[in-house]
Design an enzyme around this catalytic site. Structure first.
Site, PDB file in Angstrom:
ATOM      1  N   HIS A  46       2.849 -10.806   1.235  1.00 21.26           N
ATOM      2  CA  HIS A  46       2.196  -9.565   1.645  1.00 21.26           C
ATOM      3  C   HIS A  46       1.475  -9.694   2.977  1.00 21.26           C
ATOM      4  CE1 HIS A  46      -1.542 -11.113  -0.443  1.00 21.26           C
ATOM      5  NE2 HIS A  46      -2.109 -10.497   0.567  1.00 21.26           N
ATOM      6  N   ASP A  96       5.130 -13.792  -4.139  1.00 25.12           N
ATOM      7  CA  ASP A  96       4.197 -13.485  -3.048  1.00 25.12           C
ATOM      8  C   ASP A  96       3.973 -14.677  -2.123  1.00 25.12           C
ATOM      9  OD1 ASP A  96       2.625 -12.018  -1.390  1.00 25.12           O
ATOM     10  OD2 ASP A  96       0.959 -11.759  -2.781  1.00 25.12           O
ATOM     11  N   SER A 146      -6.139 -14.036   2.279  1.00 23.08           N
ATOM     12  CA  SER A 146      -4.793 -14.181   1.716  1.00 23.08           C
ATOM     13  C   SER A 146      -3.964 -15.146   2.550  1.00 23.08           C
ATOM     14  CB  SER A 146      -4.084 -12.823   1.671  1.00 23.08           C
ATOM     15  OG  SER A 146      -4.705 -11.965   0.758  1.00 23.08           O
TER      16      SER A 146
END
Length: 360
Positions: A98, A129, A212
């Protein structure tokens, strides 16, 4: 990424962090009591022992940060910012799917550097992911991170989260491992991949937008996970739930990134699948009832078991299935080739069949 916080269902609240206080108390000096022979022992005051313990712990924090932070980078993907971890000295960087989104070229800034390096996408694997990008011209002295053993991660371990939260590069937060083995689903809106990921590490270290793809590190300087999600609390209107973040375990990172680096794609996901396309069905009061099979993939697990379009799956093994997400979670801990049972309804009749799971 900075533009959108990853979402997951809220889990139970955890208590305040007390690890540092306990550590200082347990490592305090002698108590000054008499020896068995009656002679008084020389001792330092409890305050001095606690100060020594605190100084030692602080020195360990700083040593880990000096060793690992140079391996954590900031990634600019279009207008969004995220983090990444240097995977090897050839310029491969592992991050979240992402974070890269639909982009194929990126700008990468290493720790304590203002120079931006260009990088290109190697491959992205949204079901887990994870993604790998590669620096076009790796700088001299590029330092790869060292990944730890996921089997040795224990609840209560002190950890540091390193990344670029809110665009603040080379930031570090601290906490503990709050739980292991979590299965968590992230949203598919706002930049999320909709992935359901098993065996995630839950941590109290602050995980904010931009963290992230960064590093969750133990005090041995080993990366034990890639921070990916922050929990949201429905009672707070969907705002981030403080002290509940999740990281993809190092074992999964090494498996997926290693395949991408070697083959340019994932050739063995290790993720079980039924081989269907489905959608959640609800009753008249909008309560989820199960997963309606829209399409059966030819030759897949469901096809071999005789499951047909129109069937409504309500259970996998001993796990109740009410939504697409719960179906993904039911399969997340299984492996391709594993045998299980699938319960479904067809024309109002409940049926159960044995299924040998395929691979996603």
């Amino acid at each position: 990424m900075v533009s959108s916080a990853a979402r997951t269902r809220a889990l139970r609240r955890i208590g305040p962090l007390a690890g540092l206080v306990l550590c200082a108390a347990l490592l305090s000096g002698c108590d000054g009591s008499a020896s068995p022979g009656g002679a008084a022992r020389t001792s330092r005051s409890p305050g001095a022992g606690q100060a020594e313990a605190a100084d030692g712990l602080q020195a360990q924090y700083q040593r880990v940060i000096r060793d690992v932070l140079p391996s954590v980078v900031q990634i600019q993907s279009g207008q969004d910012l995220g983090s990444g971890v240097v995977y090897d000295d050839k310029g491969h960087i592992v991050t979240n799917a992402h974070v890269v989104g639909n982009e194929r070229t990126f700008k990468v800034t290493t720790a304590n550097s203002e120079q931006a390096f260009t990088a290109s996408l190697v491959a992205s694997y949204p079901p887990q992911d994870l993604a790998v990008i590669k620096l076009d011209h790796p700088p001299d002295g590029l330092r790869a991170a060292s990944f730890g053993d996921a089997d040795k991660v224990e609840v209560g371990q002190i950890v540091l989260a390193m990344g670029s939260p809110l665009g603040l590069s080379s930031s570090v937060t601290q906490g503990i491992v709050s739980a292991t083995g979590r299965t968590v689903s992230e949203g598919s809106t706002g930049g999320g991949t909709g992935a359901t990921i098993a065996d995630m590490v839950q941590t109290s270290a602050a995980i904010n937008p931009g963290n992230s793809g960064g590093a969750l590190v133990n005090l041995d300087g080993k990366v034990i996970g890639i921070p990916t999600l922050a929990a949201t609390d429905p009672q707070l209107g969907g705002s981030a739930a403080p002290g509940i973040g999740f990281a993809i375990p190092a074992s999964t990172v090494k498996t997926i990134a290693g395949q991408i680096v070697r083959y340019g794609r994932v050739v063995d996901s290790g993720r079980a699948a039924l081989g269907i396309t489905g959608r959640t069905v609800v009753d008249a009061e909008n309560r989820p009832l199960g997963v309606a099979v829209v399409e059966v993939h030819p030759g897949g697990a469901a096809d071999r078991a005789g499951i047909q379009p129109g069937d409504v799956i309500t259970r996998v093994g001993d796990t109740e299935v009410t939504t697409i997400t719960s179906l993904s979670e039911a399969l997340a801990g299984d492996r391709p080739g594993q045998r299980t049972t699938v319960t479904y309804t067809r024309d109002g009749e409940q049926r159960t069949v044995n299924v040998t799971l395929g691979e996603q």
